[in-house]
Design a protein around this motif. Sequence first.
Motif, PDB file in Angstrom:
ATOM      1  N   GLN A 155      99.953  28.384  66.993  1.00  0.00           N
ATOM      2  CA  GLN A 155      99.082  28.930  65.960  1.00  0.00           C
ATOM      3  C   GLN A 155      99.797  29.980  65.112  1.00  0.00           C
ATOM      4  OE1 GLN A 155      95.426  30.433  67.588  1.00  0.00           O
ATOM      5  NE2 GLN A 155      94.545  28.385  67.760  1.00  0.00           N
ATOM      6  N   LEU A 156     100.563  30.832  65.748  1.00  0.00           N
ATOM      7  CA  LEU A 156     101.275  31.877  65.017  1.00  0.00           C
ATOM      8  C   LEU A 156     102.248  31.265  64.006  1.00  0.00           C
ATOM      9  CD1 LEU A 156     101.666  34.937  64.679  1.00  0.00           C
ATOM     10  CD2 LEU A 156     103.411  34.816  66.480  1.00  0.00           C
ATOM     11  N   ALA A 157     102.880  30.147  64.377  1.00  0.00           N
ATOM     12  CA  ALA A 157     103.849  29.486  63.498  1.00  0.00           C
ATOM     13  C   ALA A 157     103.191  28.616  62.427  1.00  0.00           C
ATOM     14  CB  ALA A 157     104.801  28.632  64.342  1.00  0.00           C
ATOM     15  N   TYR A 158     101.918  28.293  62.602  1.00  0.00           N
ATOM     16  CA  TYR A 158     101.248  27.400  61.662  1.00  0.00           C
ATOM     17  C   TYR A 158     101.077  28.113  60.312  1.00  0.00           C
ATOM     18  CZ  TYR A 158      98.567  23.368  60.323  1.00  0.00           C
ATOM     19  OH  TYR A 158      98.167  22.220  59.708  1.00  0.00           O
ATOM     20  N   PRO A 159     101.301  27.392  59.194  1.00  0.00           N
ATOM     21  CA  PRO A 159     101.185  28.032  57.872  1.00  0.00           C
ATOM     22  C   PRO A 159      99.817  28.702  57.675  1.00  0.00           C
ATOM     23  CG  PRO A 159     102.114  25.826  57.663  1.00  0.00           C
ATOM     24  CD  PRO A 159     101.699  25.983  59.095  1.00  0.00           C
ATOM     25  N   GLU A 160      99.843  29.956  57.294  1.00  0.00           N
ATOM     26  CA  GLU A 160      98.608  30.737  57.207  1.00  0.00           C
ATOM     27  C   GLU A 160      97.615  30.161  56.207  1.00  0.00           C
ATOM     28  OE1 GLU A 160      97.123  35.351  56.886  1.00  0.00           O
ATOM     29  OE2 GLU A 160      99.147  34.884  57.556  1.00  0.00           O
ATOM     30  N   ALA A 161      98.084  29.609  55.108  1.00  0.00           N
ATOM     31  CA  ALA A 161      97.180  29.067  54.090  1.00  0.00           C
ATOM     32  C   ALA A 161      96.343  27.903  54.622  1.00  0.00           C
ATOM     33  CB  ALA A 161      97.979  28.620  52.868  1.00  0.00           C
ATOM     34  N   ASP A 162      96.832  27.215  55.633  1.00  0.00           N
ATOM     35  CA  ASP A 162      96.125  26.062  56.213  1.00  0.00           C
ATOM     36  C   ASP A 162      95.508  26.374  57.573  1.00  0.00           C
ATOM     37  OD1 ASP A 162      96.905  24.529  54.034  1.00  0.00           O
ATOM     38  OD2 ASP A 162      98.779  23.928  54.999  1.00  0.00           O
ATOM     39  N   PHE A 163      95.487  27.620  57.949  1.00  0.00           N
ATOM     40  CA  PHE A 163      95.039  28.054  59.272  1.00  0.00           C
ATOM     41  C   PHE A 163      93.599  28.547  59.207  1.00  0.00           C
ATOM     42  CE2 PHE A 163      95.065  31.525  62.568  1.00  0.00           C
ATOM     43  CZ  PHE A 163      95.198  30.702  63.681  1.00  0.00           C
ATOM     44  N   LEU A 164      92.776  28.109  60.138  1.00  0.00           N
ATOM     45  CA  LEU A 164      91.369  28.511  60.224  1.00  0.00           C
ATOM     46  C   LEU A 164      90.634  28.311  58.896  1.00  0.00           C
ATOM     47  CD1 LEU A 164      91.584  31.755  62.399  1.00  0.00           C
ATOM     48  CD2 LEU A 164      91.141  29.419  63.155  1.00  0.00           C
ATOM     49  N   LEU A 165      90.622  27.065  58.464  1.00  0.00           N
ATOM     50  CA  LEU A 165      89.923  26.713  57.229  1.00  0.00           C
ATOM     51  C   LEU A 165      88.411  26.816  57.420  1.00  0.00           C
ATOM     52  CD1 LEU A 165      92.058  23.609  56.210  1.00  0.00           C
ATOM     53  CD2 LEU A 165      92.255  25.955  55.362  1.00  0.00           C
ATOM     54  N   PRO A 166      87.666  26.955  56.329  1.00  0.00           N
ATOM     55  CA  PRO A 166      86.205  26.993  56.444  1.00  0.00           C
ATOM     56  C   PRO A 166      85.697  25.675  57.042  1.00  0.00           C
ATOM     57  CG  PRO A 166      86.932  27.643  54.235  1.00  0.00           C
ATOM     58  CD  PRO A 166      88.131  27.127  54.962  1.00  0.00           C
ATOM     59  N   ASP A 213     100.259  40.077  66.704  1.00  0.00           N
ATOM     60  CA  ASP A 213     100.552  39.499  65.387  1.00  0.00           C
ATOM     61  C   ASP A 213      99.606  38.336  65.108  1.00  0.00           C
ATOM     62  OD1 ASP A 213     102.662  41.303  65.067  1.00  0.00           O
ATOM     63  OD2 ASP A 213     104.137  39.888  65.896  1.00  0.00           O
ATOM     64  N   LEU A 214      99.360  37.515  66.116  1.00  0.00           N
ATOM     65  CA  LEU A 214      98.409  36.415  65.948  1.00  0.00           C
ATOM     66  C   LEU A 214      97.005  36.961  65.714  1.00  0.00           C
ATOM     67  CD1 LEU A 214      97.636  33.440  65.888  1.00  0.00           C
ATOM     68  CD2 LEU A 214      97.475  33.514  68.406  1.00  0.00           C
ATOM     69  N   ALA A 215      96.632  38.004  66.421  1.00  0.00           N
ATOM     70  CA  ALA A 215      95.305  38.599  66.232  1.00  0.00           C
ATOM     71  C   ALA A 215      95.129  39.066  64.787  1.00  0.00           C
ATOM     72  CB  ALA A 215      95.098  39.756  67.205  1.00  0.00           C
ATOM     73  N   HIS A 216      96.159  39.670  64.219  1.00  0.00           N
ATOM     74  CA  HIS A 216      96.090  40.102  62.819  1.00  0.00           C
ATOM     75  C   HIS A 216      95.974  38.902  61.883  1.00  0.00           C
ATOM     76  CE1 HIS A 216      96.558  44.364  63.484  1.00  0.00           C
ATOM     77  NE2 HIS A 216      97.609  44.139  64.258  1.00  0.00           N
ATOM     78  N   LYS A 217      96.716  37.850  62.168  1.00  0.00           N
ATOM     79  CA  LYS A 217      96.647  36.635  61.343  1.00  0.00           C
ATOM     80  C   LYS A 217      95.238  36.048  61.381  1.00  0.00           C
ATOM     81  CE  LYS A 217      98.789  32.053  60.940  1.00  0.00           C
ATOM     82  NZ  LYS A 217      99.847  31.167  61.479  1.00  0.00           N
ATOM     83  N   ILE A 218      94.656  35.974  62.565  1.00  0.00           N
ATOM     84  CA  ILE A 218      93.290  35.459  62.707  1.00  0.00           C
ATOM     85  C   ILE A 218      92.318  36.339  61.932  1.00  0.00           C
ATOM     86  CG2 ILE A 218      91.409  35.107  64.351  1.00  0.00           C
ATOM     87  CD1 ILE A 218      93.634  34.335  66.406  1.00  0.00           C
ATOM     88  N   HIS A 219      92.473  37.644  62.046  1.00  0.00           N
ATOM     89  CA  HIS A 219      91.572  38.566  61.338  1.00  0.00           C
ATOM     90  C   HIS A 219      91.692  38.399  59.824  1.00  0.00           C
ATOM     91  CE1 HIS A 219      90.063  42.479  59.855  1.00  0.00           C
ATOM     92  NE2 HIS A 219      89.151  42.251  60.779  1.00  0.00           N
ATOM     93  N   ARG A 220      92.909  38.199  59.327  1.00  0.00           N
ATOM     94  CA  ARG A 220      93.099  37.998  57.881  1.00  0.00           C
ATOM     95  C   ARG A 220      92.393  36.735  57.391  1.00  0.00           C
ATOM     96  NH1 ARG A 220      98.383  39.561  59.196  1.00  0.00           N
ATOM     97  NH2 ARG A 220      99.130  37.401  59.133  1.00  0.00           N
ATOM     98  N   ARG A 221      92.354  35.720  58.250  1.00  0.00           N
ATOM     99  CA  ARG A 221      91.765  34.439  57.835  1.00  0.00           C
ATOM    100  C   ARG A 221      90.254  34.421  58.010  1.00  0.00           C
ATOM    101  NH1 ARG A 221      93.678  31.784  54.373  1.00  0.00           N
ATOM    102  NH2 ARG A 221      92.858  29.844  55.158  1.00  0.00           N
TER     103      ARG A 221
END
Length: 193
Positions: A146-157, A185-193
């Motif tokens: 998950q951390l490596a997955y592109p952020e723009a495509d991560f946790l889509l609506p 770092d993953l927690a921050h990425k999830i929070h941003r999305r």
Amino acid sequence: LIKLPIGAIQPRGWLLRQLRDEADGFIGHLTEISGFLKKDRNSWLSPTGDGDHGWEEVPYWLKGFGDMGYVLGDQRIIKEARIWIEGALASQRGDGYFGPAMNLTSLDGKPDLWPHMIMLNALQSYHEHTGDERVLTLMARYFRWQLAYPEADFLLPFWQQQRAADQLASVYWLYNRTGEAWLLDLAHKIHRR
């Protein structure tokens, strides 16, 4: 505000009777009547993630079913839950993703990780009950994916973003056991999305 591990509180009296009624009734025998829980071609039991019924139904059932078995010490339920837990553990791919293959591309070619969030809860309870270290390994490898997955495509609506706090809880659950800083770092990425 850390959740108590499964089994830390033992039911008695009215609650014990209610849980026993559930175990002996519909919930405890759902595998006998639900199409979602047919083992033949079930994608949650497939080592390659192929098959049917790969969305939220199986993890939702397993989370409550397994927890009920662990709290009651009901060996029939624990044994049945273990079949599904082993299926999830055996499905992890080399890149860290686990579970139904269909979820990797079900949102216009992007992953739907919502069902996996619930399955992580079931795996966490199993670990709390057994101490099986394979759960920690699976979760670490999956979270690295998950951390490596592109952020723009991560946790889509829609559901993924609506329920991302469920994912955060699992990340912190693992962090509290391993102390590995990259999980933050993953927690921050999830929070941003």
